[in-house]
Design a protein around this motif. Structure first.
Motif, PDB file in Angstrom:
ATOM      1  N   PRO A  72     -70.739  40.357  57.644  1.00 21.83           N
ATOM      2  CA  PRO A  72     -69.767  39.112  58.136  1.00 21.83           C
ATOM      3  C   PRO A  72     -69.006  39.516  59.199  1.00 21.83           C
ATOM      4  O   PRO A  72     -68.603  40.594  59.524  1.00 21.83           O
ATOM      5  N   ASN A  73     -68.661  38.473  60.370  1.00 19.63           N
ATOM      6  CA  ASN A  73     -67.668  38.870  61.268  1.00 19.63           C
ATOM      7  C   ASN A  73     -66.129  38.798  60.622  1.00 19.63           C
ATOM      8  O   ASN A  73     -65.912  38.158  59.575  1.00 19.63           O
ATOM      9  N   ILE A  74     -65.471  39.335  61.571  1.00 20.20           N
ATOM     10  CA  ILE A  74     -63.904  39.615  61.145  1.00 20.20           C
ATOM     11  C   ILE A  74     -63.284  38.312  60.565  1.00 20.20           C
ATOM     12  O   ILE A  74     -62.412  38.292  60.041  1.00 20.20           O
ATOM     13  N   ASP A  75     -63.638  37.118  61.051  1.00 23.34           N
ATOM     14  CA  ASP A  75     -63.020  35.914  60.822  1.00 23.34           C
ATOM     15  C   ASP A  75     -63.335  35.591  59.482  1.00 23.34           C
ATOM     16  O   ASP A  75     -62.743  34.441  58.824  1.00 23.34           O
ATOM     17  N   HIS A  98     -63.932  46.811  51.101  1.00 23.52           N
ATOM     18  CA  HIS A  98     -64.261  46.666  52.285  1.00 23.52           C
ATOM     19  C   HIS A  98     -63.803  47.527  53.498  1.00 23.52           C
ATOM     20  O   HIS A  98     -62.791  48.127  53.200  1.00 23.52           O
ATOM     21  N   ARG A  99     -64.487  47.652  54.615  1.00 23.34           N
ATOM     22  CA  ARG A  99     -64.135  48.263  55.872  1.00 23.34           C
ATOM     23  C   ARG A  99     -64.582  47.465  56.851  1.00 23.34           C
ATOM     24  O   ARG A  99     -65.383  46.910  56.843  1.00 23.34           O
ATOM     25  N   ILE A 100     -63.802  47.747  57.939  1.00 23.88           N
ATOM     26  CA  ILE A 100     -63.905  47.019  59.203  1.00 23.88           C
ATOM     27  C   ILE A 100     -64.631  48.084  60.234  1.00 23.88           C
ATOM     28  O   ILE A 100     -64.009  48.987  60.474  1.00 23.88           O
ATOM     29  N   SER A 101     -65.672  47.544  60.756  1.00 19.64           N
ATOM     30  CA  SER A 101     -66.438  48.553  61.766  1.00 19.64           C
ATOM     31  C   SER A 101     -65.842  48.332  63.117  1.00 19.64           C
ATOM     32  O   SER A 101     -64.949  47.491  63.253  1.00 19.64           O
ATOM     33  N   ASP A 102     -66.026  49.297  63.760  1.00 19.59           N
ATOM     34  CA  ASP A 102     -65.398  49.308  65.328  1.00 19.59           C
ATOM     35  C   ASP A 102     -66.031  47.956  66.106  1.00 19.59           C
ATOM     36  O   ASP A 102     -65.142  47.658  66.907  1.00 19.59           O
ATOM     37  N   GLU A 103     -66.897  47.308  65.475  1.00 16.26           N
ATOM     38  CA  GLU A 103     -67.506  45.885  66.313  1.00 16.26           C
ATOM     39  C   GLU A 103     -66.867  44.938  65.630  1.00 16.26           C
ATOM     40  O   GLU A 103     -67.259  43.823  66.184  1.00 16.26           O
ATOM     41  N   GLY A 104     -65.874  44.940  65.026  1.00 14.76           N
ATOM     42  CA  GLY A 104     -65.144  43.945  64.258  1.00 14.76           C
ATOM     43  C   GLY A 104     -66.231  43.358  63.261  1.00 14.76           C
ATOM     44  O   GLY A 104     -65.897  41.944  62.962  1.00 14.76           O
ATOM     45  N   ARG A 105     -66.986  44.072  62.470  1.00 16.18           N
ATOM     46  CA  ARG A 105     -67.795  43.173  61.468  1.00 16.18           C
ATOM     47  C   ARG A 105     -67.396  44.153  60.173  1.00 16.18           C
ATOM     48  O   ARG A 105     -66.788  45.045  59.930  1.00 16.18           O
TER      49      ARG A 105
END
Length: 149
Positions: A72-75, A98-105
């Motif tokens: 999912p997207n960061i929003d 969870h982790r946030i990818s460099d692409e904001g996913r």
């Protein structure tokens, strides 16, 4: 002899866990698997990626880590966080984060880890694998439903 005399009574300790033993369990169950370029055993269940890693000084810890196939997207981060927190209030397994990818996913993971310092039978290893697959898949299915994906 007494209960605490130190005598094993002829009992044989189960063998240590190895990647080859895990591969045999996979083959016996007809599961598809792969060994990546780092030598790690992996497989996919319901499009979710699972790794079966041996950790610890002597490879005595079976660490099963999985990753949800959705990103999912960061929003939607607060939805994911809330769902994980609620899951942990109601379930013992698996450990989810969870982790946030460099692409904001958002990448969502589950873990199931057991220390088999004294060895493990194939039945014990199969039980841990079933627990990891079943609880992670339940978590991912319920997360998907909650997020409408």
């Amino acid at each position: 002899m007494g209960f605490f005399s130190g005598s094993s009574g002829g009992a044989v300790a189960p063998p240590p866990i190895t990647r080859d033993r895990l591969v045999s369990i996979f083959e016996d169950n007809g599961w598809k698997y792969y060994i990546d370029n780092e030598g790690d055993l992996g497989g996919n269940w319901d499009d979710n990626q699972f790794y079966f890693l041996l950790r610890g000084e002597d490879g005595e810890i079976l660490h099963i880590q999985s990753m949800w196939h959705m990103t999912p997207n960061i929003d939607r981060l607060e939805e994911v966080r809330s769902f994980i927190e609620q899951w942990h209030r109601e379930h013992l397994w698996p450990k989810c984060y969870h982790r946030i990818s460099d692409e904001g996913r958002i990448r969502v993971f589950c873990e199931n880890t057991v220390d088999h310092e004294l060895g493990a039978t194939d039945a014990q290893l199969l039980q841990q694998i079933h627990c990891a697959l079943g609880t992670a898949t339940s978590f991912y299915d319920e997360l998907s439903a909650a997020m409408g994906v």
